[in-house]
Design an enzyme around this catalytic site. Structure first.
Site, PDB file in Angstrom:
ATOM      1  N   ASP A   6       0.827  -1.261  -0.061  1.00  0.00           N
ATOM      2  CA  ASP A   6       0.170   0.105   0.069  1.00  0.00           C
ATOM      3  C   ASP A   6       0.887   1.077   0.061  1.00  0.00           C
ATOM      4  O   ASP A   6       1.625   1.591   0.859  1.00  0.00           O
ATOM      5  CB  ASP A   6      -0.907   0.067   1.229  1.00  0.00           C
ATOM      6  CG  ASP A   6      -1.486   1.162   1.756  1.00  0.00           C
ATOM      7  OD1 ASP A   6      -1.926   2.060   0.520  1.00  0.00           O
ATOM      8  OD2 ASP A   6      -1.816   1.588   2.726  1.00  0.00           O
ATOM      9  N   CYS A   7       0.905   1.873  -1.142  1.00  0.00           N
ATOM     10  CA  CYS A   7       1.771   3.100  -1.323  1.00  0.00           C
ATOM     11  C   CYS A   7       1.109   4.362  -1.294  1.00  0.00           C
ATOM     12  O   CYS A   7       0.217   4.773  -1.889  1.00  0.00           O
ATOM     13  CB  CYS A   7       2.544   2.900  -2.502  1.00  0.00           C
ATOM     14  SG  CYS A   7       3.518   4.597  -2.986  1.00  0.00           S
ATOM     15  N   GLY A   8       1.137   4.975  -0.146  1.00  0.00           N
ATOM     16  CA  GLY A   8       0.268   6.333   0.071  1.00  0.00           C
ATOM     17  C   GLY A   8       1.376   7.449  -0.319  1.00  0.00           C
ATOM     18  O   GLY A   8       2.397   7.171  -0.800  1.00  0.00           O
ATOM     19  N   VAL A  13       3.627   0.668   2.752  1.00  0.00           N
ATOM     20  CA  VAL A  13       3.435  -0.345   3.765  1.00  0.00           C
ATOM     21  C   VAL A  13       3.459  -1.803   2.856  1.00  0.00           C
ATOM     22  O   VAL A  13       2.532  -1.559   1.979  1.00  0.00           O
ATOM     23  CB  VAL A  13       2.289  -0.147   4.759  1.00  0.00           C
ATOM     24  CG1 VAL A  13       2.332  -1.323   5.618  1.00  0.00           C
ATOM     25  CG2 VAL A  13       2.369   1.187   5.286  1.00  0.00           C
ATOM     26  N   PRO A 108      -6.642   4.742  -5.881  1.00  0.00           N
ATOM     27  CA  PRO A 108      -6.559   3.022  -5.620  1.00  0.00           C
ATOM     28  C   PRO A 108      -6.973   2.646  -4.045  1.00  0.00           C
ATOM     29  O   PRO A 108      -7.643   1.837  -3.697  1.00  0.00           O
ATOM     30  CB  PRO A 108      -5.435   2.616  -6.146  1.00  0.00           C
ATOM     31  CG  PRO A 108      -4.689   3.773  -6.539  1.00  0.00           C
ATOM     32  CD  PRO A 108      -5.580   4.888  -6.523  1.00  0.00           C
ATOM     33  N   ASP A 109      -6.364   3.544  -3.255  1.00  0.00           N
ATOM     34  CA  ASP A 109      -6.631   3.410  -1.808  1.00  0.00           C
ATOM     35  C   ASP A 109      -7.820   3.610  -1.469  1.00  0.00           C
ATOM     36  O   ASP A 109      -8.301   2.706  -0.407  1.00  0.00           O
ATOM     37  CB  ASP A 109      -5.567   4.454  -0.998  1.00  0.00           C
ATOM     38  CG  ASP A 109      -5.988   5.833  -1.093  1.00  0.00           C
ATOM     39  OD1 ASP A 109      -6.153   6.319  -2.285  1.00  0.00           O
ATOM     40  OD2 ASP A 109      -6.223   6.777  -0.437  1.00  0.00           O
ATOM     41  N   THR A 184       2.160  29.523  21.688  1.00  0.00           N
ATOM     42  CA  THR A 184       1.949  28.997  20.135  1.00  0.00           C
ATOM     43  C   THR A 184       1.444  27.444  19.783  1.00  0.00           C
ATOM     44  O   THR A 184       0.660  27.568  19.047  1.00  0.00           O
ATOM     45  CB  THR A 184       3.099  29.762  19.508  1.00  0.00           C
ATOM     46  OG1 THR A 184       3.480  30.913  19.850  1.00  0.00           O
ATOM     47  CG2 THR A 184       2.978  29.779  17.978  1.00  0.00           C
TER      48      THR A 184
HETATM   49  N1  LIG Z   1       0.937   6.230  14.415  1.00  0.00           N
HETATM   50  C1  LIG Z   1       1.146   7.658  13.977  1.00  0.00           C
HETATM   51  N2  LIG Z   1       1.417   8.471  14.882  1.00  0.00           N
HETATM   52  C2  LIG Z   1       1.616   9.988  14.262  1.00  0.00           C
HETATM   53  N3  LIG Z   1       1.492  10.274  12.874  1.00  0.00           N
HETATM   54  C3  LIG Z   1       1.407   9.270  11.937  1.00  0.00           C
HETATM   55  C4  LIG Z   1       1.146   7.816  12.508  1.00  0.00           C
HETATM   56  N4  LIG Z   1       0.966   7.252  11.614  1.00  0.00           N
HETATM   57  C5  LIG Z   1       1.135   8.038  10.376  1.00  0.00           C
HETATM   58  N5  LIG Z   1       1.347   9.287  10.909  1.00  0.00           N
HETATM   59  C6  LIG Z   1       1.729  10.513  10.141  1.00  0.00           C
HETATM   60  O1  LIG Z   1       0.247  10.752   9.286  1.00  0.00           O
HETATM   61  C7  LIG Z   1       0.622  11.235   8.198  1.00  0.00           C
HETATM   62  C8  LIG Z   1      -0.284  10.351   6.959  1.00  0.00           C
HETATM   63  O2  LIG Z   1       0.266   9.054   7.231  1.00  0.00           O
HETATM   64  P1  LIG Z   1       0.140   7.835   6.351  1.00  0.00           P
HETATM   65  O3  LIG Z   1      -1.142   7.219   6.941  1.00  0.00           O
HETATM   66  O4  LIG Z   1       1.147   6.672   6.174  1.00  0.00           O
HETATM   67  O5  LIG Z   1      -0.348   8.355   5.088  1.00  0.00           O
HETATM   68  P2  LIG Z   1      -0.349   7.984   3.742  1.00  0.00           P
HETATM   69  O6  LIG Z   1      -0.937   6.736   3.258  1.00  0.00           O
HETATM   70  O7  LIG Z   1      -1.043   9.093   2.723  1.00  0.00           O
HETATM   71  O8  LIG Z   1       1.152   7.757   3.085  1.00  0.00           O
HETATM   72  C9  LIG Z   1       2.022  11.131   7.784  1.00  0.00           C
HETATM   73  O9  LIG Z   1       2.373  12.408   8.034  1.00  0.00           O
HETATM   74  C10 LIG Z   1       2.605  10.113   9.149  1.00  0.00           C
HETATM   75  O10 LIG Z   1       3.894  10.793   9.342  1.00  0.00           O
HETATM   76  C1  LIG Z   2      -7.238  11.543  -2.267  1.00  0.00           C
HETATM   77  C2  LIG Z   2      -5.685  10.853  -2.077  1.00  0.00           C
HETATM   78  C3  LIG Z   2      -4.621  11.937  -2.559  1.00  0.00           C
HETATM   79  C4  LIG Z   2      -5.296  10.232  -0.813  1.00  0.00           C
HETATM   80  O1  LIG Z   2      -3.883   9.652  -0.742  1.00  0.00           O
HETATM   81  P1  LIG Z   2      -3.059   9.160   0.558  1.00  0.00           P
HETATM   82  O2  LIG Z   2      -3.860  10.241   1.733  1.00  0.00           O
HETATM   83  O3  LIG Z   2      -3.827   7.906   0.907  1.00  0.00           O
HETATM   84  O4  LIG Z   2      -1.706   9.135   0.282  1.00  0.00           O
HETATM   85  C5  LIG Z   2      -5.494   9.713  -3.143  1.00  0.00           C
HETATM   86  O5  LIG Z   2      -6.827   8.846  -2.905  1.00  0.00           O
HETATM   87  C6  LIG Z   2      -5.696  10.371  -4.500  1.00  0.00           C
HETATM   88  O6  LIG Z   2      -4.924  10.515  -5.293  1.00  0.00           O
HETATM   89  N1  LIG Z   2      -7.061  10.122  -5.200  1.00  0.00           N
HETATM   90  C7  LIG Z   2      -7.200  10.516  -6.621  1.00  0.00           C
HETATM   91  C8  LIG Z   2      -8.449  11.263  -6.724  1.00  0.00           C
HETATM   92  C9  LIG Z   2      -9.879  10.896  -6.070  1.00  0.00           C
HETATM   93  O7  LIG Z   2      -9.578   9.673  -5.329  1.00  0.00           O
HETATM   94  O8  LIG Z   2     -10.867  11.216  -6.421  1.00  0.00           O
HETATM   95  K   LIG Z   3      -6.318   9.106   2.573  1.00  0.00           K
END
Ligand SMILES: Nc1ncnc2c1ncn2[C@@H]1O[C@H](COP(=O)(O)OP(=O)(O)O)[C@@H](O)[C@H]1O
Ligand SMILES: CC(C)(COP(=O)(O)O)[C@@H](O)C(=O)NCCC(=O)O
Ligand SMILES: [K+]
Length: 257
Positions: A6-8, A13, A108-109, A184
């Site tokens: 799963d590539c975000g 992951v 895709p996610d 702040t």
């Molecule tokens: N358990 C956690 N605690 C704090 N921050 C987190 C945790 N898991 C992910 N993050 C943070 O949340 C944001 C989204 O992470 P993630 O869910 O991996 O995003 P993506 O799927 O878009 O790559 C990132 O900035 C990441 O560093």
């Molecule tokens: C909205 C997203 C950027 C979320 O991505 P993520 O936070 O998981 O990295 C991703 O699902 C995406 O690129 N979507 C394309 C547009 C859509 O879903 O309508």
């Molecule tokens: K998301």
């Protein structure tokens, strides 16, 4: 064994599914320049550390970053001799195709979350995923993704404040002690934390009102737990939802492909 990837936009992951359970979950930052060899060096080191006997027979990938798919394909081919299933590509079948405006390419996610959530809970769901973006995925009665909402992610919002305002520091999210901040950092944390609590409540209420029905709310993504421990935002909290969805889509393709 199935390797689910799963590539975000922030993190990538990898998990290994043995048909019964996930044997391990490995996380690295998303970076399109990472080569197949670099993935394998990292992957094989951790696999050895966990003492897992590797027998990868299938690979499935969901990537919100198109550029990384190339190297992940090479990784899969070079080290396992496998052609991965890539969610969103025409050859990857979905149990319930999305119903959205023509020409829309759904992340895709979001398709994977939909498949995973419907498999566990049936229809009429809202999946709230706290990733780089905070997404709301609406799952219809029959399991189809029918749209949703995209809001800036929690960390992205904090980072935007820091980037745009000279006097605002880099801050990590945490639950503030009080609503009214007296410094702040506390002010920033409160604005973002309670702002997101309000955002989730309001968006879910409006989705339900627009659809004229009650819906189950599933929270997922790294930061979902922080919000769930404070407020009653979700009916279920499932951090493995995306990985589960990948196994569901993989199974569906095995049966129907
Ligand atoms: N358990 C956690 N605690 C704090 N921050 C987190 C945790 N898991 C992910 N993050 C943070 O949340 C944001 C989204 O992470 P993630 O869910 O991996 O995003 P993506 O799927 O878009 O790559 C990132 O900035 C990441 O560093
Ligand atoms: C909205 C997203 C950027 C979320 O991505 P993520 O936070 O998981 O990295 C991703 O699902 C995406 O690129 N979507 C394309 C547009 C859509 O879903 O309508
Ligand atoms: K998301």
């Amino acid at each position: 064994m199935l390797l689910t990837i799963d590539c975000g936009n922030t993190n990538t992951v990898f998990s290994i599914w043995d048909g019964q359970e996930f044997l391990c979950t490995l996380r690295t930052s998303t970076h399109h320049g990472r080569t197949a060899d670099a993935y394998f060096t990292w992957f094989s080191t951790l696999i050895k550390h966990y003492g897992i006997e590797l027998d990868i027979t299938d690979v499935i990938i969901s990537s919100t970053v198109p550029r990384v798919v190339f190297n992940l394909r090479v990784f899969s081919d070079r080290f396992f001799g496998l052609r991965p299933l890539v969610v969103g590509k025409p050859e990857c079948l979905l149990p319930h195709p999305p119903r959205v405006d023509e020409g829309t390419i759904v992340g895709p996610d979001r398709l994977v979350n939909t498949a995973g959530a419907y498999d566990r809970h049936g229809g009429n769901l809202i999946v709230v995923d706290f990733g780089t973006a905070t997404t709301f995925d609406v799952v219809d009665h029959d399991g189809a993704y029918v749209g949703g909402l995209i809001a800036p992610g929690v960390n992205l919002s904090l980072e935007a404040l820091h980037m745009a305002a000279a006097a605002l520091p880099h801050v990590d999210i945490s639950k503030p002690q009080r609503v009214v901040g007296t410094n702040t950092v506390a002010c920033m944390q409160s604005g973002v934390f309670w702002g997101y609590v309000g955002l989730v409540k309001e968006c879910c209420a409006r989705i339900k009102a627009e659809r004229g029905q009650d819906m189950k709310i599933i929270g997922t993504g790294g930061l979902a737990a922080l919000f769930a421990e404070t407020e009653d935002l979700f009916d279920e909290l499932e951090n493995d939802l995306t990985m589960h969805g990948l196994t569901v889509i993989h199974n569906y393709n095995k049966e129907h492909g």
